[in-house]
Design a protein around this motif. Structure first.
Motif, PDB file in Angstrom:
ATOM      1  N   SER A  54       6.383  12.996  83.532  1.00  0.00           N
ATOM      2  CA  SER A  54       7.476  12.223  82.684  1.00  0.00           C
ATOM      3  C   SER A  54       7.055  11.372  81.440  1.00  0.00           C
ATOM      4  O   SER A  54       5.763  11.106  81.563  1.00  0.00           O
ATOM      5  CB  SER A  54       8.230  11.185  83.677  1.00  0.00           C
ATOM      6  OG  SER A  54       7.320  10.258  83.893  1.00  0.00           O
ATOM      7  N   CYS A  55       7.698  11.100  80.656  1.00  0.00           N
ATOM      8  CA  CYS A  55       7.304  10.202  79.704  1.00  0.00           C
ATOM      9  C   CYS A  55       6.749   8.595  80.181  1.00  0.00           C
ATOM     10  O   CYS A  55       6.010   8.257  79.700  1.00  0.00           O
ATOM     11  CB  CYS A  55       8.387   9.985  78.784  1.00  0.00           C
ATOM     12  SG  CYS A  55       8.315   8.946  77.394  1.00  0.00           S
ATOM     13  N   THR A  56       7.748   8.212  81.278  1.00  0.00           N
ATOM     14  CA  THR A  56       7.365   7.136  81.716  1.00  0.00           C
ATOM     15  C   THR A  56       5.967   6.996  82.220  1.00  0.00           C
ATOM     16  O   THR A  56       5.087   6.080  81.962  1.00  0.00           O
ATOM     17  CB  THR A  56       8.420   6.596  82.850  1.00  0.00           C
ATOM     18  OG1 THR A  56       9.593   6.986  82.458  1.00  0.00           O
ATOM     19  CG2 THR A  56       8.082   5.188  83.379  1.00  0.00           C
ATOM     20  N   TRP A  81      15.129   1.758  76.205  1.00  0.00           N
ATOM     21  CA  TRP A  81      15.592   2.078  77.579  1.00  0.00           C
ATOM     22  C   TRP A  81      14.462   1.349  78.403  1.00  0.00           C
ATOM     23  O   TRP A  81      13.202   1.174  78.131  1.00  0.00           O
ATOM     24  CB  TRP A  81      15.346   3.725  77.782  1.00  0.00           C
ATOM     25  CG  TRP A  81      15.551   4.339  78.980  1.00  0.00           C
ATOM     26  CD1 TRP A  81      14.942   5.194  79.598  1.00  0.00           C
ATOM     27  CD2 TRP A  81      16.463   3.968  80.216  1.00  0.00           C
ATOM     28  NE1 TRP A  81      15.093   5.528  80.888  1.00  0.00           N
ATOM     29  CE2 TRP A  81      16.203   4.892  81.210  1.00  0.00           C
ATOM     30  CE3 TRP A  81      17.300   3.024  80.058  1.00  0.00           C
ATOM     31  CZ2 TRP A  81      16.851   4.597  82.260  1.00  0.00           C
ATOM     32  CZ3 TRP A  81      18.060   3.050  81.232  1.00  0.00           C
ATOM     33  CH2 TRP A  81      17.972   3.692  82.346  1.00  0.00           C
ATOM     34  N   THR A  84      10.374   1.796  78.573  1.00  0.00           N
ATOM     35  CA  THR A  84       9.253   1.758  77.579  1.00  0.00           C
ATOM     36  C   THR A  84       8.804   0.316  78.257  1.00  0.00           C
ATOM     37  O   THR A  84       7.712   0.067  77.884  1.00  0.00           O
ATOM     38  CB  THR A  84      10.138   1.417  76.392  1.00  0.00           C
ATOM     39  OG1 THR A  84      11.013   2.551  76.155  1.00  0.00           O
ATOM     40  CG2 THR A  84       8.978   1.118  75.189  1.00  0.00           C
ATOM     41  N   THR A 126       9.376   2.087  69.500  1.00  0.00           N
ATOM     42  CA  THR A 126      10.267   3.092  69.682  1.00  0.00           C
ATOM     43  C   THR A 126      11.030   3.482  68.588  1.00  0.00           C
ATOM     44  O   THR A 126      11.724   2.711  67.948  1.00  0.00           O
ATOM     45  CB  THR A 126      11.214   2.693  70.975  1.00  0.00           C
ATOM     46  OG1 THR A 126      10.339   2.081  71.939  1.00  0.00           O
ATOM     47  CG2 THR A 126      12.169   3.875  71.478  1.00  0.00           C
ATOM     48  N   ASP A 152       6.648   5.032  70.898  1.00  0.00           N
ATOM     49  CA  ASP A 152       7.368   5.690  72.126  1.00  0.00           C
ATOM     50  C   ASP A 152       8.340   6.832  71.202  1.00  0.00           C
ATOM     51  O   ASP A 152       9.492   6.524  70.571  1.00  0.00           O
ATOM     52  CB  ASP A 152       8.394   4.726  72.828  1.00  0.00           C
ATOM     53  CG  ASP A 152       9.192   5.405  73.810  1.00  0.00           C
ATOM     54  OD1 ASP A 152       9.575   6.476  73.832  1.00  0.00           O
ATOM     55  OD2 ASP A 152       9.450   4.668  74.677  1.00  0.00           O
ATOM     56  N   ALA A 154       9.988   9.330  72.611  1.00  0.00           N
ATOM     57  CA  ALA A 154      10.818  10.055  73.509  1.00  0.00           C
ATOM     58  C   ALA A 154      12.046  10.618  72.809  1.00  0.00           C
ATOM     59  O   ALA A 154      12.609  11.580  73.300  1.00  0.00           O
ATOM     60  CB  ALA A 154      11.225   8.972  74.531  1.00  0.00           C
ATOM     61  N   SER A 176       9.181  12.765  75.609  1.00  0.00           N
ATOM     62  CA  SER A 176      10.138  12.933  76.787  1.00  0.00           C
ATOM     63  C   SER A 176      10.837  14.163  76.863  1.00  0.00           C
ATOM     64  O   SER A 176      11.444  14.635  75.806  1.00  0.00           O
ATOM     65  CB  SER A 176      11.103  11.963  77.121  1.00  0.00           C
ATOM     66  OG  SER A 176      11.940  12.139  78.073  1.00  0.00           O
ATOM     67  N   HIS A 178      13.120  15.151  79.230  1.00  0.00           N
ATOM     68  CA  HIS A 178      14.136  14.886  80.357  1.00  0.00           C
ATOM     69  C   HIS A 178      15.197  15.767  79.810  1.00  0.00           C
ATOM     70  O   HIS A 178      15.527  15.993  78.755  1.00  0.00           O
ATOM     71  CB  HIS A 178      14.526  13.394  80.345  1.00  0.00           C
ATOM     72  CG  HIS A 178      15.441  13.027  81.238  1.00  0.00           C
ATOM     73  ND1 HIS A 178      16.927  12.803  80.569  1.00  0.00           N
ATOM     74  CD2 HIS A 178      15.711  12.986  82.508  1.00  0.00           C
ATOM     75  CE1 HIS A 178      17.697  12.718  81.469  1.00  0.00           C
ATOM     76  NE2 HIS A 178      17.193  12.350  82.723  1.00  0.00           N
ATOM     77  N   LYS A 181      17.015  15.237  76.623  1.00  0.00           N
ATOM     78  CA  LYS A 181      16.325  15.062  75.288  1.00  0.00           C
ATOM     79  C   LYS A 181      16.279  16.320  74.407  1.00  0.00           C
ATOM     80  O   LYS A 181      16.752  17.184  74.973  1.00  0.00           O
ATOM     81  CB  LYS A 181      14.840  14.645  75.475  1.00  0.00           C
ATOM     82  CG  LYS A 181      14.725  13.388  76.550  1.00  0.00           C
ATOM     83  CD  LYS A 181      14.979  12.028  75.396  1.00  0.00           C
ATOM     84  CE  LYS A 181      15.508  10.770  76.321  1.00  0.00           C
ATOM     85  NZ  LYS A 181      14.424  10.200  76.923  1.00  0.00           N
ATOM     86  N   GLY A 188       9.694  15.564  82.436  1.00  0.00           N
ATOM     87  CA  GLY A 188       8.548  16.208  81.806  1.00  0.00           C
ATOM     88  C   GLY A 188       8.244  15.127  80.798  1.00  0.00           C
ATOM     89  O   GLY A 188       9.145  14.386  80.057  1.00  0.00           O
ATOM     90  N   PHE A 314      21.766   1.096  74.252  1.00  0.00           N
ATOM     91  CA  PHE A 314      21.068   0.417  75.330  1.00  0.00           C
ATOM     92  C   PHE A 314      21.293  -1.137  75.478  1.00  0.00           C
ATOM     93  O   PHE A 314      21.393  -1.750  74.235  1.00  0.00           O
ATOM     94  CB  PHE A 314      19.690   0.502  75.233  1.00  0.00           C
ATOM     95  CG  PHE A 314      19.115   2.203  75.374  1.00  0.00           C
ATOM     96  CD1 PHE A 314      19.120   2.826  76.372  1.00  0.00           C
ATOM     97  CD2 PHE A 314      18.423   2.701  74.159  1.00  0.00           C
ATOM     98  CE1 PHE A 314      18.748   4.064  76.519  1.00  0.00           C
ATOM     99  CE2 PHE A 314      17.948   3.973  74.248  1.00  0.00           C
ATOM    100  CZ  PHE A 314      18.251   4.660  75.419  1.00  0.00           C
TER     101      PHE A 314
HETATM  102  C1  LIG Z   1      14.042   8.899  77.959  1.00  0.00           C
HETATM  103  C2  LIG Z   1      13.063   7.810  77.411  1.00  0.00           C
HETATM  104  C3  LIG Z   1      12.014   7.571  77.983  1.00  0.00           C
HETATM  105  C4  LIG Z   1      11.529   8.225  79.541  1.00  0.00           C
HETATM  106  O1  LIG Z   1      11.310   9.531  79.438  1.00  0.00           O
HETATM  107  P1  LIG Z   1      11.296   9.776  80.932  1.00  0.00           P
HETATM  108  O2  LIG Z   1      10.637  11.268  80.748  1.00  0.00           O
HETATM  109  O3  LIG Z   1      12.634   9.974  81.569  1.00  0.00           O
HETATM  110  O4  LIG Z   1      10.340   9.020  81.736  1.00  0.00           O
HETATM  111  C5  LIG Z   1      11.174   6.513  77.694  1.00  0.00           C
HETATM  112  N1  LIG Z   1      11.488   5.673  76.311  1.00  0.00           N
HETATM  113  C6  LIG Z   1      12.718   6.105  75.629  1.00  0.00           C
HETATM  114  C7  LIG Z   1      13.036   5.258  74.492  1.00  0.00           C
HETATM  115  C8  LIG Z   1      13.517   6.991  76.254  1.00  0.00           C
HETATM  116  O5  LIG Z   1      14.639   7.419  75.644  1.00  0.00           O
END
Ligand SMILES: *Cc1c(COP(=O)(O)O)cnc(C)c1O
Length: 371
Positions: A54-56, A81, A84, A126, A152, A154, A176, A178, A181, A188, A314
């Motif tokens: 994941s991105c997290t 989100w 972050t 971000t 970030d 994502a 990300s 997800h 996305k 992922g 958000f």
């Molecule tokens: C979607 C998102 C993430 C997290 O991505 P994951 O793959 O769900 O962990 C992190 N930062 C931002 C700004 C996002 O939109």
């Protein structure tokens, strides 16, 4: 139902995933992941890329890689989100929330500079909704003050600054994949960096603390994490990546249709693109810059009546009651959140469906602005 955000899955994705399911086991395990990392880095101009679950997770290990921990502060925008913010807590550091720029909705650089203390170790920028943060100014500031800069990205696949893809400006960046996305692997993420030592350290931490120099089997050198991507996911990512230009072009087209249809309403602002940058327009967001104008609830109400899945901007992270609020001025973060709505931006949305959404926004705007 008009969906908020759905990926574009074609026969190509299905075929490649199916190939990976048949071939990615035993001593062939990991080959699709390596290919995905290499092609992702080549396509977007990064030196190194490491795929994650994941991105997290990528952000979590990235912070560890930089040695950030207890006693350290990390600055980020209040409009974000939770993904972050959470990794800052995982490593025991303190998140410091600052306001956003009212036009880009990304971190306000002056606010970030004023919030910097002796304990500040990193700033996370971000690129919200694909809008490009004022990353060059942040880079100068971070460099001069020995602070790490993290992007970030994502939501920013397809976003560029000075012809360089975002993610190329910080010490490292995360993406990300997800399901919501711009390109997806189901779940992922990806860590990217132009630093070899950082990337090497990242790989070790993301793979149970196992050094590639260790020749003995099953011998970790330290307690790490297990945040890897599978070959099946990587195959899906590779198929999506091969359609990158087409997919980003489609996001831009969706935005342009909304823009052309809404830009003449007074006080309405859609995603803003600063000079020299290009957006990947992950999601089109409408913001009404008038505190007496329609709120997100007004828009949501109208959209729901027509079975349209709009989403709120958000929530300010400081409003969630999850961490101690900072004393920083967070005015824009609250105003933009209260008067914004995310418009459905799925690949398969039709022109008629977009016009239906536009009609909702116009109706709400006209009804609620008169009061
Ligand atoms: C979607 C998102 C993430 C997290 O991505 P994951 O793959 O769900 O962990 C992190 N930062 C931002 C700004 C996002 O939109």
């Amino acid at each position: 139902m008009i969906h908020y955000n759905k990926p574009s899955i074609t026969e190509l994705e299905i075929e490649m995933v199916s190939d990976a399911m048949k071939s990615s086991w035993g001593s062939d395990a990991g080959k699709w992941v390596s290919r995905f990392e290499k092609e992702f880095a080549d396509k977007l101009g990064f030196t190194y890329a490491v795929a994650t679950s994941s991105c997290t997770g990528a952000l979590h290990i990235g912070l560890r890689t930089l040695g950030i921990g207890p006693g350290d502060e990390v600055i980020l925008a209040d409009s974000n989100w939770i993904a972050t913010l959470a990794p800052i807590i995982y490593v025991g550091a303190r998140p410091v929330l600052v306001d956003i720029d009212k036009h880009t909705w990304c971190i306000d650089v002056d606010a970030a500079i004023s919030a910097t203390t002796q304990s500040t170790k990193a700033i996370i920028a971000t690129h919200l909704y694909g809008n490009v943060a004022d990353i060059l100014r942040l880079k100068d500031f971070c460099k001069a003050n020995d602070i790490f800069l993290i992007e970030d990205a994502a939501e920013a696949l397809g976003s560029f600054l000075d012809e360089q893809h975002v993610g190329n400006f910080g010490d490292f960046a995360v993406f990300s994949f997800h399901g919501s996305k711009t390109i997806t692997t189901g779940e992922g993420g990806m860590f990217v960096s132009n630093s070899a030592p950082l990337t090497d350290r990242f790989r070790i931490l993301a793979n149970h603390g196992r050094s590639p120099l260790e020749t003995r089997q099953f011998r970790p050198q330290e307690i790490g994490y297990k945040y890897k991507m599978s070959d099946i996911q990587a195959a899906l990512g590779l198929a999506q990546l091969s359609r990158f230009d087409e997919l980003v072009e489609r996001k831009r087209e969706i935005f342009n249709i909304y823009y052309t249809s809404l830009c003449n309403l007074p006080q309405i602002m859609l995603n803003k693109v600063p000079f020299g940058s290009k957006s990947g327009y992950w999601i089109t967001n409408v913001f009404v810059d008038n505190k007496f104008g329609p709120t997100r609830e007004d828009f949501l109400h109208e959209l729901r009546k027509r079975n349209i899945d709009g989403r709120v901007f958000f929530w300010p992270l400081s409003s969630l009651g999850l961490i101690d609020n900072s004393n920083n001025d967070l005015t824009n973060s609250y105003i933009v959140s209260q008067h914004s709505i995310n418009l459905p931006s799925s690949y398969d949305i039709s022109y008629e469906e977009q016009m239906n959404v536009v009609e909702c926004i116009r109706t709400t705007f006209e009804e609620k602005s008169q009061k």
